[in-house]
Design a protein around this motif. Structure first.
Motif, PDB file in Angstrom:
ATOM      1  N   MET A  97       0.859  -1.192   0.000  1.00 35.02           N
ATOM      2  CA  MET A  97       0.000   0.000   0.000  1.00 35.02           C
ATOM      3  C   MET A  97       0.885   1.229   0.000  1.00 35.02           C
ATOM      4  O   MET A  97       1.981   1.227   0.584  1.00 35.02           O
ATOM      5  CB  MET A  97      -0.865   0.058   1.259  1.00 35.02           C
ATOM      6  N   LEU A  98       0.383   2.311  -0.628  1.00 37.59           N
ATOM      7  CA  LEU A  98       1.161   3.550  -0.739  1.00 37.59           C
ATOM      8  C   LEU A  98       0.180   4.723  -0.782  1.00 37.59           C
ATOM      9  O   LEU A  98      -0.860   4.631  -1.443  1.00 37.59           O
ATOM     10  CB  LEU A  98       1.980   3.488  -2.037  1.00 37.59           C
ATOM     11  N   THR A  99       0.524   5.819  -0.078  1.00 37.73           N
ATOM     12  CA  THR A  99      -0.368   6.989  -0.076  1.00 37.73           C
ATOM     13  C   THR A  99       0.121   8.091  -1.019  1.00 37.73           C
ATOM     14  O   THR A  99       1.315   8.258  -1.255  1.00 37.73           O
ATOM     15  CB  THR A  99      -0.465   7.606   1.338  1.00 37.73           C
ATOM     16  N   LEU A 100      -0.839   8.873  -1.513  1.00 39.13           N
ATOM     17  CA  LEU A 100      -0.527  10.089  -2.269  1.00 39.13           C
ATOM     18  C   LEU A 100      -1.581  11.142  -1.932  1.00 39.13           C
ATOM     19  O   LEU A 100      -2.706  10.798  -1.549  1.00 39.13           O
ATOM     20  CB  LEU A 100      -0.484   9.824  -3.774  1.00 39.13           C
ATOM     21  N   HIS A 101      -1.198  12.419  -2.055  1.00 41.87           N
ATOM     22  CA  HIS A 101      -2.124  13.516  -1.766  1.00 41.87           C
ATOM     23  C   HIS A 101      -3.019  13.757  -2.967  1.00 41.87           C
ATOM     24  O   HIS A 101      -2.535  14.080  -4.058  1.00 41.87           O
ATOM     25  CB  HIS A 101      -1.345  14.804  -1.470  1.00 41.87           C
ATOM     26  N   LEU A 102      -4.324  13.669  -2.774  1.00 43.32           N
ATOM     27  CA  LEU A 102      -5.250  13.877  -3.889  1.00 43.32           C
ATOM     28  C   LEU A 102      -5.253  15.327  -4.365  1.00 43.32           C
ATOM     29  O   LEU A 102      -5.669  15.610  -5.493  1.00 43.32           O
ATOM     30  CB  LEU A 102      -6.663  13.435  -3.487  1.00 43.32           C
ATOM     31  N   SER A 103      -4.786  16.243  -3.518  1.00 42.34           N
ATOM     32  CA  SER A 103      -4.732  17.647  -3.941  1.00 42.34           C
ATOM     33  C   SER A 103      -3.709  17.858  -5.058  1.00 42.34           C
ATOM     34  O   SER A 103      -3.639  18.933  -5.646  1.00 42.34           O
ATOM     35  CB  SER A 103      -4.425  18.560  -2.749  1.00 42.34           C
ATOM     36  N   VAL A 140      -5.049  10.547   0.022  1.00 38.15           N
ATOM     37  CA  VAL A 140      -5.242  11.360   1.228  1.00 38.15           C
ATOM     38  C   VAL A 140      -6.019  12.601   0.799  1.00 38.15           C
ATOM     39  O   VAL A 140      -5.625  13.287  -0.153  1.00 38.15           O
ATOM     40  CB  VAL A 140      -3.876  11.761   1.834  1.00 38.15           C
ATOM     41  N   THR A 141      -7.112  12.896   1.495  1.00 40.12           N
ATOM     42  CA  THR A 141      -7.932  14.057   1.119  1.00 40.12           C
ATOM     43  C   THR A 141      -7.416  15.284   1.875  1.00 40.12           C
ATOM     44  O   THR A 141      -6.408  15.856   1.515  1.00 40.12           O
ATOM     45  CB  THR A 141      -9.422  13.783   1.391  1.00 40.12           C
ATOM     46  N   VAL A 142      -8.111  15.666   2.949  1.00 37.31           N
ATOM     47  CA  VAL A 142      -7.680  16.807   3.766  1.00 37.31           C
ATOM     48  C   VAL A 142      -7.106  16.237   5.057  1.00 37.31           C
ATOM     49  O   VAL A 142      -7.784  15.457   5.737  1.00 37.31           O
ATOM     50  CB  VAL A 142      -8.870  17.731   4.099  1.00 37.31           C
ATOM     51  N   LEU A 143      -5.887  16.592   5.397  1.00 38.82           N
ATOM     52  CA  LEU A 143      -5.292  16.070   6.633  1.00 38.82           C
ATOM     53  C   LEU A 143      -6.157  16.476   7.824  1.00 38.82           C
ATOM     54  O   LEU A 143      -6.714  17.588   7.840  1.00 38.82           O
ATOM     55  CB  LEU A 143      -3.880  16.637   6.814  1.00 38.82           C
ATOM     56  N   THR A 144      -6.237  15.611   8.826  1.00 40.65           N
ATOM     57  CA  THR A 144      -7.081  15.954   9.981  1.00 40.65           C
ATOM     58  C   THR A 144      -6.468  17.088  10.809  1.00 40.65           C
ATOM     59  O   THR A 144      -7.141  17.669  11.645  1.00 40.65           O
ATOM     60  CB  THR A 144      -7.326  14.730  10.890  1.00 40.65           C
ATOM     61  N   SER A 145      -5.204  17.405  10.555  1.00 41.17           N
ATOM     62  CA  SER A 145      -4.602  18.560  11.234  1.00 41.17           C
ATOM     63  C   SER A 145      -5.019  19.872  10.565  1.00 41.17           C
ATOM     64  O   SER A 145      -4.742  20.954  11.084  1.00 41.17           O
ATOM     65  CB  SER A 145      -3.079  18.423  11.208  1.00 41.17           C
ATOM     66  N   SER A 146      -5.679  19.788   9.402  1.00 46.63           N
ATOM     67  CA  SER A 146      -6.129  20.992   8.694  1.00 46.63           C
ATOM     68  C   SER A 146      -7.564  21.319   9.085  1.00 46.63           C
ATOM     69  O   SER A 146      -8.371  20.420   9.311  1.00 46.63           O
ATOM     70  CB  SER A 146      -6.101  20.779   7.181  1.00 46.63           C
ATOM     71  N   ASP A 147      -7.869  22.603   9.141  1.00 44.42           N
ATOM     72  CA  ASP A 147      -9.257  23.028   9.345  1.00 44.42           C
ATOM     73  C   ASP A 147      -9.601  24.044   8.257  1.00 44.42           C
ATOM     74  O   ASP A 147      -8.841  24.250   7.313  1.00 44.42           O
ATOM     75  CB  ASP A 147      -9.470  23.578  10.767  1.00 44.42           C
ATOM     76  N   LEU A 188      -7.484  25.596   4.972  1.00 45.01           N
ATOM     77  CA  LEU A 188      -7.931  25.550   3.576  1.00 45.01           C
ATOM     78  C   LEU A 188      -7.956  26.955   2.987  1.00 45.01           C
ATOM     79  O   LEU A 188      -7.473  27.185   1.877  1.00 45.01           O
ATOM     80  CB  LEU A 188      -9.320  24.904   3.479  1.00 45.01           C
ATOM     81  N   HIS A 189      -8.513  27.900   3.756  1.00 42.52           N
ATOM     82  CA  HIS A 189      -8.600  29.277   3.245  1.00 42.52           C
ATOM     83  C   HIS A 189      -7.215  29.871   3.015  1.00 42.52           C
ATOM     84  O   HIS A 189      -6.981  30.544   2.017  1.00 42.52           O
ATOM     85  CB  HIS A 189      -9.438  30.141   4.197  1.00 42.52           C
ATOM     86  N   GLU A 190      -6.284  29.587   3.946  1.00 38.35           N
ATOM     87  CA  GLU A 190      -4.895  30.066   3.802  1.00 38.35           C
ATOM     88  C   GLU A 190      -4.290  29.627   2.478  1.00 38.35           C
ATOM     89  O   GLU A 190      -3.468  30.312   1.888  1.00 38.35           O
ATOM     90  CB  GLU A 190      -4.031  29.405   4.890  1.00 38.35           C
ATOM     91  N   THR A 191      -4.692  28.428   2.045  1.00 41.11           N
ATOM     92  CA  THR A 191      -4.086  27.871   0.832  1.00 41.11           C
ATOM     93  C   THR A 191      -4.991  28.057  -0.391  1.00 41.11           C
ATOM     94  O   THR A 191      -4.818  27.385  -1.410  1.00 41.11           O
ATOM     95  CB  THR A 191      -3.763  26.375   1.044  1.00 41.11           C
ATOM     96  N   GLY A 192      -5.978  28.941  -0.248  1.00 40.77           N
ATOM     97  CA  GLY A 192      -6.783  29.318  -1.417  1.00 40.77           C
ATOM     98  C   GLY A 192      -7.971  28.435  -1.702  1.00 40.77           C
ATOM     99  O   GLY A 192      -8.581  28.513  -2.761  1.00 40.77           O
ATOM    100  N   VAL A 224     -14.227  21.890   5.078  1.00 36.84           N
ATOM    101  CA  VAL A 224     -13.421  20.664   5.105  1.00 36.84           C
ATOM    102  C   VAL A 224     -14.188  19.477   4.519  1.00 36.84           C
ATOM    103  O   VAL A 224     -13.674  18.744   3.668  1.00 36.84           O
ATOM    104  CB  VAL A 224     -12.966  20.349   6.552  1.00 36.84           C
ATOM    105  N   LYS A 225     -15.442  19.308   4.941  1.00 34.25           N
ATOM    106  CA  LYS A 225     -16.193  18.130   4.506  1.00 34.25           C
ATOM    107  C   LYS A 225     -16.393  18.142   2.982  1.00 34.25           C
ATOM    108  O   LYS A 225     -16.218  17.123   2.304  1.00 34.25           O
ATOM    109  CB  LYS A 225     -17.544  18.081   5.219  1.00 34.25           C
ATOM    110  N   GLU A 226     -16.752  19.326   2.448  1.00 37.50           N
ATOM    111  CA  GLU A 226     -16.927  19.413   0.984  1.00 37.50           C
ATOM    112  C   GLU A 226     -15.624  19.098   0.259  1.00 37.50           C
ATOM    113  O   GLU A 226     -15.611  18.429  -0.773  1.00 37.50           O
ATOM    114  CB  GLU A 226     -17.364  20.823   0.573  1.00 37.50           C
TER     115      GLU A 226
END
Ligand code: C5P
Length: 241
Positions: free
Chosen positions: A94-100, A122-129, A133-137, A142-144
């Motif tokens: 198994m291997l992960t990649l960021h879907l962003s 990996v969708t949105v890291l649970t450390s992100s709120d 998301l807004h900081e990064t544009g 989060v859920k959407e």
């Protein structure tokens, strides 16, 4: 599609992924030896991979268990595709990649993955709120964003996702059972939460739709890791009917 067993009612322990979040090769191998053979997988993340190098994947596999390489790839499509090939040659199941990273990057990864490897988005890291998301544009919640990225991943041919316990039901509702879901943030009843804020017990997470459960410190930081794993498995077998 991956052939690695997930949790089933008959064998819930097959879905347990033990996070080897340890600083050195020796510390990781010591724990992996104590816990082998393990019917599920061992997760090797950035800390251990960078400290111990790629041989750690081969060494853990040589103990008889499968490896989940949690490197969360995110780069240009060609680089990600070639990195998937390198991970495959190490034997990672198994291997992960960021879907962003977007559709072209995901497609390069899917095309490079051999049939036996399960690529996990990996969708949105649970450390992100929402602020992150807004900081990064990213203007949505989060859920959407989780659902949006999961749709891009599955639509591009991925068969797996990493999701927090509280995202499981929405992802199952959107994608049914065709996708394998790996869920961290698991705490056996009564275990220390550490920094996990919204954990579920193993049985709760399986009931909510997880195929695999990532469990680290409740096992690896226990005085007797083997006994801690056995206790979790016994409780799961009793709870999952
Ligand atoms: O020790 P613990 O059970 O909290 O370990 C959980 C593992 O799952 C760690 O390797 C952590 O990095 C990973 N993880 C997480 N939450 C996420 C994604 C990954 O805890 N959202």
């Amino acid at each position: 599609m991956n052939t690695q067993a997930a949790a089933t009612t008959a064998d819930p322990a097959a879905g347990i992924i033990i996070a080897l979040d340890l600083p050195t090769r020796d510390a990781a191998i010591e724990i992996a030896r104590q816990l082998s053979p393990h019917p599920g997988l061992f997760k090797i993340g950035l800390q251990l991979f960078i400290a111990a190098g790629p041989d750690i994947v081969r060494e853990v596999r040589d103990l008889g268990s499968a490896v989940f390489l949690d490197l969360k790839l995110h780069d240009i499509p060609n680089t990600v595709g070639r990195a998937v090939e390198s991970a495959s040659s190490l034997g990672a199941e198994m291997l992960t990649l960021h879907l962003s990273g977007g559709g072209a990057m995901i497609k390069a990864a899917v095309q490079a993955a051999p049939p036996g490897m399960l690529l996990l988005g990996v969708t949105v890291l649970t450390s992100s709120d929402e602020t992150t998301l807004h900081e990064t544009g990213v203007a949505t919640g989060v859920k959407e964003q989780v659902l949006r990225l999961a749709k891009v991943g599955i639509g591009t041919g991925l068969h797996g996702l990493v999701a927090s316990p509280h995202e499981l039901r929405a992802l199952r509702a959107a994608h049914g059972t065709k996708v394998k879901i790996v869920t961290p943030g698991i705490r056996p009843a009564g275990a220390a939460a550490n920094d996990q804020k919204r954990a579920m017990t193993p049985a709760e997470a399986l009931a909510a739709g997880a195929d695999y459960l990532v469990i680290g410190r409740p096992i690896t930081a226990a005085a007797d890791p083997r006994a801690a794993l056995a206790e979790i498995c016994a409780k799961l077998e009793a709870d999952v009917v």
